[in-house]
Design an enzyme around this catalytic site. Structure first.
Site, PDB file in Angstrom:
ATOM      1  N   ASP A 158     -12.676   9.731  -9.143  1.00  0.00           N
ATOM      2  CA  ASP A 158     -13.113   8.386  -8.769  1.00  0.00           C
ATOM      3  C   ASP A 158     -14.190   8.396  -7.686  1.00  0.00           C
ATOM      4  O   ASP A 158     -14.748   9.451  -7.343  1.00  0.00           O
ATOM      5  CB  ASP A 158     -11.918   7.542  -8.326  1.00  0.00           C
ATOM      6  N   ASP A 210     -10.631  11.397  -4.915  1.00  0.00           N
ATOM      7  CA  ASP A 210      -9.212  11.742  -4.755  1.00  0.00           C
ATOM      8  C   ASP A 210      -8.370  11.466  -5.994  1.00  0.00           C
ATOM      9  O   ASP A 210      -7.259  11.961  -6.111  1.00  0.00           O
ATOM     10  CB  ASP A 210      -8.602  11.081  -3.502  1.00  0.00           C
ATOM     11  N   ARG A 211      -8.889  10.672  -6.926  1.00  0.00           N
ATOM     12  CA  ARG A 211      -8.120  10.411  -8.153  1.00  0.00           C
ATOM     13  C   ARG A 211      -8.528  11.358  -9.271  1.00  0.00           C
ATOM     14  O   ARG A 211      -9.626  11.922  -9.242  1.00  0.00           O
ATOM     15  CB  ARG A 211      -8.359   8.983  -8.638  1.00  0.00           C
ATOM     16  N   ASP A 231     -14.343   8.274  -4.446  1.00  0.00           N
ATOM     17  CA  ASP A 231     -14.240   9.177  -3.289  1.00  0.00           C
ATOM     18  C   ASP A 231     -13.566  10.500  -3.630  1.00  0.00           C
ATOM     19  O   ASP A 231     -13.229  11.275  -2.730  1.00  0.00           O
ATOM     20  CB  ASP A 231     -13.510   8.480  -2.139  1.00  0.00           C
ATOM     21  N   SER A 246     -12.844   3.751  -2.415  1.00  0.00           N
ATOM     22  CA  SER A 246     -12.219   4.508  -3.500  1.00  0.00           C
ATOM     23  C   SER A 246     -12.826   4.198  -4.866  1.00  0.00           C
ATOM     24  O   SER A 246     -13.986   4.422  -5.099  1.00  0.00           O
ATOM     25  CB  SER A 246     -10.713   4.248  -3.479  1.00  0.00           C
ATOM     26  N   HIS A 247     -12.027   3.632  -5.742  1.00  0.00           N
ATOM     27  CA  HIS A 247     -12.428   3.397  -7.126  1.00  0.00           C
ATOM     28  C   HIS A 247     -13.072   2.029  -7.308  1.00  0.00           C
ATOM     29  O   HIS A 247     -13.437   1.674  -8.416  1.00  0.00           O
ATOM     30  CB  HIS A 247     -11.186   3.486  -8.008  1.00  0.00           C
ATOM     31  N   LYS A 259      -4.522  12.605  -1.769  1.00  0.00           N
ATOM     32  CA  LYS A 259      -4.529  13.031  -3.154  1.00  0.00           C
ATOM     33  C   LYS A 259      -5.861  13.707  -3.436  1.00  0.00           C
ATOM     34  O   LYS A 259      -6.826  13.522  -2.684  1.00  0.00           O
ATOM     35  CB  LYS A 259      -4.243  11.881  -4.090  1.00  0.00           C
TER      36      LYS A 259
HETATM   37  C1  G1P Z   1      -3.784   1.366  -5.607  1.00  0.00           C
HETATM   38  C2  G1P Z   1      -2.764   2.217  -6.315  1.00  0.00           C
HETATM   39  C3  G1P Z   1      -2.014   3.070  -5.324  1.00  0.00           C
HETATM   40  C4  G1P Z   1      -3.015   3.899  -4.516  1.00  0.00           C
HETATM   41  C5  G1P Z   1      -4.062   2.989  -3.896  1.00  0.00           C
HETATM   42  C6  G1P Z   1      -5.153   3.784  -3.194  1.00  0.00           C
HETATM   43  O1  G1P Z   1      -3.133   0.507  -4.699  1.00  0.00           O
HETATM   44  O2  G1P Z   1      -1.865   1.437  -7.058  1.00  0.00           O
HETATM   45  O3  G1P Z   1      -1.108   3.901  -5.999  1.00  0.00           O
HETATM   46  O4  G1P Z   1      -2.357   4.630  -3.513  1.00  0.00           O
HETATM   47  O5  G1P Z   1      -4.670   2.193  -4.894  1.00  0.00           O
HETATM   48  O6  G1P Z   1      -5.837   4.624  -4.070  1.00  0.00           O
HETATM   49  P1  G1P Z   1      -2.795  -1.033  -5.041  1.00  0.00           P
HETATM   50  O7  G1P Z   1      -4.089  -1.678  -5.444  1.00  0.00           O
HETATM   51  O8  G1P Z   1      -1.839  -0.993  -6.205  1.00  0.00           O
HETATM   52  O9  G1P Z   1      -2.175  -1.562  -3.783  1.00  0.00           O
HETATM   53 ZN    ZN Z   2      -9.980   7.151  -4.375  1.00  0.00          ZN
END
Ligand code: G1P
Ligand code: ZN
Length: 543
Positions: free
Chosen positions: A277, A281-282, A279, A113-114, A376
């Site tokens: 982000d 989705d954000r 991937d 992801s991010h 998302k």
């Molecule tokens: C974080 C975000 C959460 C999201 C997840 C995946 O998780 O807070 O809302 O669903 O990334 O993108 P966390 O690191 O808080 O467990």
């Molecule tokens: Zn992501």
């Protein structure tokens, strides 16, 4: 070609977190590490012989190598076909779209992801089920259980498949179908939004800037925003995906998307800015010198959904994660539809969407989406905003000010303390847990605690219970402070403090959130004993 049965030993750390298994690349590169987890997935899901799988990732470092391994393992495990994005690319929402459109037996998505990428960066893998959404906890728990007792995995002995051209290839009797990663997703977007209205908006002098952050959404944004909607070429920045995201942190927030923030807060700023982000989705939404919190964004989309063709007939309900502000609850109440409060993580929305209970979902962590897929969806949120802007012909700021005037403002901020020693972070949470009873009824400045608890959720569809989802300090006036530890990090611990205060008075709506929340911030530090226990009292990231 032959199927190899390769003996292996279990690793004990393959427990999926908030969104799949995430580890540093060198961890994934250990002999058998990826293979063990993939075989644990296959053993858990027990796909019928000849089933079809979707496969793709965000293009980060190690994506292609992992794809080649997974293809060979899928062939050896009896899959009949794998739909794989060209060059191994599928954004997370596009993967969800492909799983649903072609009704595959779920899919494997490679992404962290991010989180930053590169040889020493993060890598990740998760399984999404046939509805296109992240596997629910009972499946991820079973995968983890299998990973702890695995003794062998199956892999086809074959050379790598060329993935850079669309087409079908044979891998030991399994068809590897290389698909265009963008087309199916772009077509889905065109079916939901009024592309003509958005095209008119963009040709009327309305200027946008989309920051793909050198991540997967570059090609998606080019196809949709530039090619199909006529935005100028320079409307999309950092559009070429890079394996290490250009050394950046592909997280669309005010800290990490600073290049975009500077443009939107600079001279001659565009009317609308957005980023997504690693991937895809954000999303982050900005106006000219204006930031929209993700919690407010969800509320605005819900309040204006009837303006958008795909949602014109109304939305069934809204779901938000517990730490997300209650702005959407106010819209739901006004619309006379239910609003569900779920634990953090997109996987909790799947059941509600499948059961038709909710249409829109959102998390404060820059995640917004709907039942069009089961993830998302960053570009979807951007298009939803553009569709609303095209119809309302107001600025982003005007839309927010009018929204707050109608519903009141849930002033909101999240403070992240990254890279805390795990022991210290656990100590903070333990201290809070031990004092939950003592906090109740206590007054802190102008705030009095109504309830202090540890959030627990019973899924209204399958009655499964998820407990230990974060400490909530709820005050009598509706304000709240939430503490939880991140479940996606790969280094030390990240403590998240979520702060929210309700402000009905229009005259206060222009205030900066940090100013409006100052007293709550002090209370949060006081009751958590953060400084004493971690040596820290300044967040690493404020959103
Ligand atoms: C974080 C975000 C959460 C999201 C997840 C995946 O998780 O807070 O809302 O669903 O990334 O993108 P966390 O690191 O808080 O467990
Ligand atoms: Zn992501």
């Amino acid at each position: 070609m032959t199927i190899l049965t390769i003996p292996t030993q279990p690793f004990n750390d393959q427990k999926p977190g908030t969104s799949g298994l995430r580890k540093k690349v060198p961890v994934f590169k250990q002999a058998h590490y990826l293979e063990n987890f993939v075989q644990s997935i296959f053993d858990t899901i027990a796909a019928p012989q000849g089933a079809t799988l979707t496969l793709g990732g965000d293009g980060r470092y190690y994506n292609l190598e992992a794809i080649q391994t997974i293809l060979k393992m899928a062939a050896a495990n009896g899959f009949g076909r794998v739909l794989v994005g060209r060059c191994g690319i599928l954004s997370t929402p596009a993967a969800s779209c492909v799983i649903r459109k072609y009704q595959t037996f779920g899919g494997i998505i490679l992404s962290a992801s991010h989180n930053p990428g590169g040889p020493d960066g993060d890598f990740g893998i998760k399984y999404n089920t046939q509805n296109g959404g992240p596997a629910p906890e009972k499946i991820t728990e079973a995968i983890f259980a299998n990973s702890k007792k695995i003794s062998q995995y199956l892999e086809y002995q074959a050379s790598d498949i060329a993935l850079d051209e669309i087409g079908e290839f044979d891998l030991g009797g399994m068809v590897v179908q290389v698909i265009d990663p963008v087309t199916d997703y772009a077509d889905l977007m065109a079916s939901l939004f009024d592309f003509n209205a958005i095209r008119d908006l963009l040709s009327s002098g309305f200027r946008i800037k989309f920051d793909a952050m050198h991540a997967v959404n570059g090609p998606y944004a080019k196809e949709i925003l530039v090619k199909r909607l006529g935005a100028t070429e320079n409307s999309v920045m950092n559009a070429v995906p890079l394996k290490d995201f250009g050394g950046g942190h592909p997280d669309p927030n005010l800290t990490y998307a600073h290049d975009l923030v500077e443009i939107l807060y600079g001279d001659n700023a565009p009317d609308f800015g957005a980023a997504s982000d690693g991937d895809g989705d954000r999303n982050m939404i900005l106006g000219n010198h204006f930031f929209v919190t993700p919690s407010d964004s969800l509320a605005v989309l819900a309040a204006n959904a009837k303006l958008v063709p795909g949602y014109a007939s109304g939305i069934a309900g809204i779901a938000r994660s517990m730490p997300t502000s209650a702005a959407a609850d106010r819209v739901a109440a006004a619309l006379g539809i239910p609003c569900f409060e779920t634990p953090t993580g997109w996987k909790f929305f799947g059941n509600l969407m499948d059961a038709g209970k909710v249409t829109l979902c959102g998390e404060e962590s820059f995640g917004t989406g709907s039942n069009h897929v089961r993830e998302k969806d960053g570009l979807w949120a951007v298009l939803f905003w553009l569709n609303i802007l095209a119809v309302k012909k107001q600025s982003v700021q005007e839309i927010l000010m009018a929204h707050w005037a109608q519903y009141g403002r849930n002033v909101y901020s999240r403070h992240d303390y990254e890279g805390i020693a795990s022991d210290a972070a656990n100590g903070v949470m333990q201290h809070l847990h031990e004092n939950l009873g003592a906090f109740s009824g206590q007054a802190f400045g102008r705030y009095t605690v109504k309830v202090a608890d540890d959030f627990s959720y019973t899924d209204p569809v399958d009655s499964s219970v998820s407990s230990g989802q974060g400490v909530r300090i709820l005050f009598t006036d509706g304000s709240r402070i939430v503490f939880r530890l991140s479940g996606t990090g790969t280094e030390g611990a990240t403590l998240r403090i979520y702060l929210e205060a309700f402000e009905p008075d229009t005259k206060q709506h222009h205030l900066d959130a940090q100013v409006a929340l100052a007293e709550l911030i002090t209370i949060a530090l006081q009751i958590s004993q953060l400084k004493d226990r971690t040596g820290r009292d300044t967040p690493t990231v404020i959103t």
